[in-house]
Design a protein around this motif. Structure first.
Motif, short mmCIF file in Angstrom:
data_model
loop_
_atom_site.label_atom_id
_atom_site.label_comp_id
_atom_site.label_asym_id
_atom_site.label_seq_id
_atom_site.Cartn_x
_atom_site.Cartn_y
_atom_site.Cartn_z
N GLY A 1 0.78 -1.23 0.00
CA GLY A 1 0.00 0.00 0.00
C GLY A 1 0.82 1.28 0.00
N ALA A 2 2.00 1.23 -0.60
CA ALA A 2 2.82 2.43 -0.77
C ALA A 2 2.82 2.80 -2.25
CB ALA A 2 4.25 2.19 -0.28
N LEU A 3 3.00 4.07 -2.56
CA LEU A 3 3.08 4.49 -3.95
C LEU A 3 4.51 4.36 -4.46
CD1 LEU A 3 0.83 7.67 -4.25
CD2 LEU A 3 0.19 5.25 -4.20
N LEU A 4 4.63 4.03 -5.73
CA LEU A 4 5.93 4.01 -6.39
C LEU A 4 6.07 5.28 -7.21
CD1 LEU A 4 8.59 2.71 -7.20
CD2 LEU A 4 7.38 1.50 -9.02
N ILE A 5 7.08 6.07 -6.88
CA ILE A 5 7.36 7.32 -7.60
C ILE A 5 8.62 7.12 -8.44
CG2 ILE A 5 7.94 9.78 -7.39
CD1 ILE A 5 6.61 9.66 -4.57
N ALA A 6 8.50 7.28 -9.74
CA ALA A 6 9.65 7.22 -10.63
C ALA A 6 10.13 8.64 -10.90
CB ALA A 6 9.30 6.52 -11.93
N ASP A 7 11.32 8.95 -10.44
CA ASP A 7 11.92 10.26 -10.69
C ASP A 7 12.59 10.23 -12.06
OD1 ASP A 7 13.48 12.52 -10.89
OD2 ASP A 7 14.35 12.37 -8.88
N GLU A 8 11.87 10.74 -13.06
CA GLU A 8 12.35 10.77 -14.44
C GLU A 8 12.81 12.18 -14.83
OE1 GLU A 8 12.52 8.37 -16.86
OE2 GLU A 8 11.45 6.66 -15.98
N VAL A 9 13.15 12.99 -13.85
CA VAL A 9 13.54 14.37 -14.11
C VAL A 9 14.73 14.44 -15.05
CG1 VAL A 9 14.51 16.44 -13.03
CG2 VAL A 9 12.53 15.31 -12.00
N GLN A 10 15.73 13.60 -14.84
CA GLN A 10 16.90 13.62 -15.72
C GLN A 10 16.86 12.52 -16.77
OE1 GLN A 10 21.74 13.24 -15.20
NE2 GLN A 10 20.63 14.62 -13.85
N CYS A 11 16.39 11.34 -16.41
CA CYS A 11 16.47 10.19 -17.33
C CYS A 11 15.26 10.07 -18.24
CB CYS A 11 16.69 8.90 -16.56
SG CYS A 11 15.39 8.49 -15.37
N GLY A 12 14.25 10.94 -18.09
CA GLY A 12 13.05 10.86 -18.90
C GLY A 12 13.13 11.66 -20.18
N TYR A 13 11.99 11.78 -20.82
CA TYR A 13 11.83 12.56 -22.05
C TYR A 13 12.76 12.09 -23.17
CZ TYR A 13 8.17 15.93 -21.33
OH TYR A 13 6.93 16.50 -21.21
N GLY A 14 12.83 10.76 -23.33
CA GLY A 14 13.54 10.19 -24.47
C GLY A 14 15.02 9.94 -24.25
N ARG A 15 15.57 10.44 -23.16
CA ARG A 15 17.02 10.39 -22.99
C ARG A 15 17.57 8.97 -22.96
NH1 ARG A 15 20.95 13.43 -22.91
NH2 ARG A 15 19.60 15.28 -23.08
N SER A 16 16.82 8.02 -22.43
CA SER A 16 17.32 6.65 -22.30
C SER A 16 17.10 5.82 -23.56
CB SER A 16 16.63 5.95 -21.13
OG SER A 16 15.28 5.64 -21.46
N GLY A 17 16.40 6.36 -24.56
CA GLY A 17 16.06 5.58 -25.74
C GLY A 17 14.65 5.01 -25.69
N LYS A 18 13.96 5.20 -24.58
CA LYS A 18 12.50 5.08 -24.48
C LYS A 18 12.02 6.41 -23.91
CE LYS A 18 11.92 0.06 -24.04
NZ LYS A 18 11.12 -0.15 -25.26
N PHE A 19 10.72 6.68 -23.99
CA PHE A 19 10.30 8.00 -23.50
C PHE A 19 10.64 8.13 -22.02
CE2 PHE A 19 7.80 11.52 -22.07
CZ PHE A 19 7.92 12.42 -23.11
N PHE A 20 10.32 7.09 -21.24
CA PHE A 20 10.72 7.05 -19.83
C PHE A 20 11.66 5.87 -19.61
CE2 PHE A 20 6.51 9.25 -18.97
CZ PHE A 20 7.09 10.46 -18.63
N ALA A 21 12.66 6.07 -18.76
CA ALA A 21 13.64 5.01 -18.52
C ALA A 21 13.02 3.81 -17.82
CB ALA A 21 14.80 5.56 -17.70
N HIS A 22 11.99 4.01 -16.99
CA HIS A 22 11.37 2.88 -16.30
C HIS A 22 10.66 1.94 -17.28
CE1 HIS A 22 7.79 5.63 -16.30
NE2 HIS A 22 7.18 4.49 -16.59
N GLN A 23 10.36 2.44 -18.48
CA GLN A 23 9.65 1.61 -19.46
C GLN A 23 10.52 0.45 -19.96
OE1 GLN A 23 8.51 4.98 -21.91
NE2 GLN A 23 6.36 4.79 -21.29
N TRP A 24 11.85 0.55 -19.81
CA TRP A 24 12.72 -0.58 -20.14
C TRP A 24 12.39 -1.78 -19.25
CZ3 TRP A 24 15.69 -0.86 -24.35
CH2 TRP A 24 16.10 0.33 -24.97
N ALA A 25 11.93 -1.53 -18.03
CA ALA A 25 11.61 -2.62 -17.10
C ALA A 25 10.16 -3.07 -17.20
CB ALA A 25 11.92 -2.19 -15.67
#
Length: 387
Positions: A201-225
């Motif tokens: 019952g805890a929320l998962l927060i993905a901090d995509e401030v630096q690794c998001g917006y396409g930088r990882s080769g997907k729009f969000f880096a967590h999408q690789w997982a």
């Protein structure tokens, strides 16, 4: 009045920029392989970006969130479409720290709990809660230290033990740590963390401030997982230099009047900048470009950079050596006129170029790095699929 002296500054004054190129007040040209801390996503002074902002400014630049601002809804719809999260809601603010602050606040409101789990090496910002969740005691004032935050290793057993206490409102994690040295938790860890947060019952927060917006080769880096966080924080590359941040919020988290708020967040100019970024990312296929060119850059670095380890994905890369890299970083700037970044680990060079950087510009950087690390090569892997 003087400026409050908190930044160590290099003696360079950029006055003009275009794409991945900067010019200083002496006319010297520089290659930007750092993007001002990953902020420059679509390149400096992109013509579509300049046009979007100019047209918006001629109409209206700002009014508060007490009136209808249709461009906010336009941005939310476009971001949902491009990111793959059309069902999420968007709250707009002004920076990454503010985004993470609101994410943790929302988690505490939703769960009624107080404690946040963060991870060793984390950097989430400098506002009160965000800096408390940042693993750097030097920048945490006594006023900030009262927040209930536990720092863990990437260890699912330790995460579960912490969650079993029943007081955890959220776990916040960077899918790729930036300041920490381009450190990536494994896909299995991210999947396990998501499952444990749901179980307890805890929320998962993905901090995509630096690794998001396409930088990882997907729009969000967590999408690789293949996970879907409850809240996703964004900023930096979101506005290509115009201050804007936000959180993407899963549909099971409900809004109410006054729950969150901001004066400047989501103003007309910020939304125009953010829309321009998304439009260019989509039209120029920059997510795919970051993945392809990032693969090329990693391959070259692995083969020729003489590094201990090459970390990261896409155009978010850490080059780790077995010696401090300050001298290499300084000489890249002073002798080769190339901006790169550092990390909290003094042996890591941090590479965060604009997402539309060219292969030719990447090769300029590579040759300079090879020369400085005594790993010079005469030919850079030809032919290339990118030629």
């Amino acid at each position: 009045m003087n400026l409050f002296n908190v930044y160590p500054l290099v003696d360079i004054t950029p006055v003009r920029a275009l794409g991945a190129t900067l010019w200083d007040d002496q006319g010297q040209q520089y290659l930007d392989f750092y993007g001002g801390h990953a902020v420059i996503s679509i390149g400096h002074s992109h013509p579509h970006y300049v046009q979007r902002l100019s047209e918006q400014l001629q109409n209206i630049g700002f009014y508060s969130n007490s009136v209808q601002i249709p461009i906010q809804r336009e941005l939310a719809e476009k971001l949902g479409e491009v990111s793959g999260y059309p069902e999420y809601a968007l709250f707009l603010c002004n920076s990454g720290a503010e985004a993470n602050e609101n994410a943790m606040k929302l988690a505490s409101f939703h769960t009624g709990k107080t404690r946040v789990l963060a991870f060793k090496g984390a950097f989430h910002g400098r506002t009160s809660g965000a800096v408390a969740a940042t693993d750097n005691p030097k920048i945490v004032a006594p006023f900030n230290a009262g927040h209930a935050v536990s720092f863990l290793e990437y260890d699912l057993a330790a995460v579960e033990q912490a969650l079993q206490a029943g007081d955890v409102c959220a776990a916040i994690i960077e899918p790729i740590q930036g300041v920490g040295g381009i450190i990536m938790p494994s896909h299995d860890f991210l999947r396990g963390l998501a499952a444990l947060c749901q179980q307890y019952g805890a929320l998962l927060i993905a901090d995509e401030v630096q690794c998001g917006y396409g930088r990882s080769g997907k729009f969000f880096a967590h999408q690789w997982a293949g996970i879907q966080p409850d809240v996703i924080s964004v900023a930096k590359g979101m506005g290509n230099g115009f201050p804007i941040g936000g959180i993407l919020i899963a549909p099971h988290l409900k809004a109410s009047y006054g729950l969150l708020g901001t004066t400047f967040g989501g103003n007309h100019l910020a939304c125009a900048a953010a829309l321009a970024v998304l439009e260019v990312i989509e039209q120029e296929h920059l997510v795919e470009h970051a993945r392809t060119l990032g693969d090329y850059l990693r391959t070259e670095l692995l083969a020729h950079a003489g590094a201990e380890e090459i970390r990261g994905r896409g155009l978010m890369i850490g080059v780790k050596y077995d010696f401090p890299v300050k001298d290499v970083r300084d000489k890249l700037l002073t002798e080769h006129h190339i901006f790169v970044g550092n990390a909290s680990d003094p042996t890591v060079l941090r590479l965060l170029p604009p997402l539309n950087i060219t292969k030719a510009e990447v090769d300029v950087f590579l040759q300079a790095l090879y020369a400085l690390t005594e790993k010079a090569v005469t030919v850079i892997q030809e032919p290339s699929a990118l030629d």
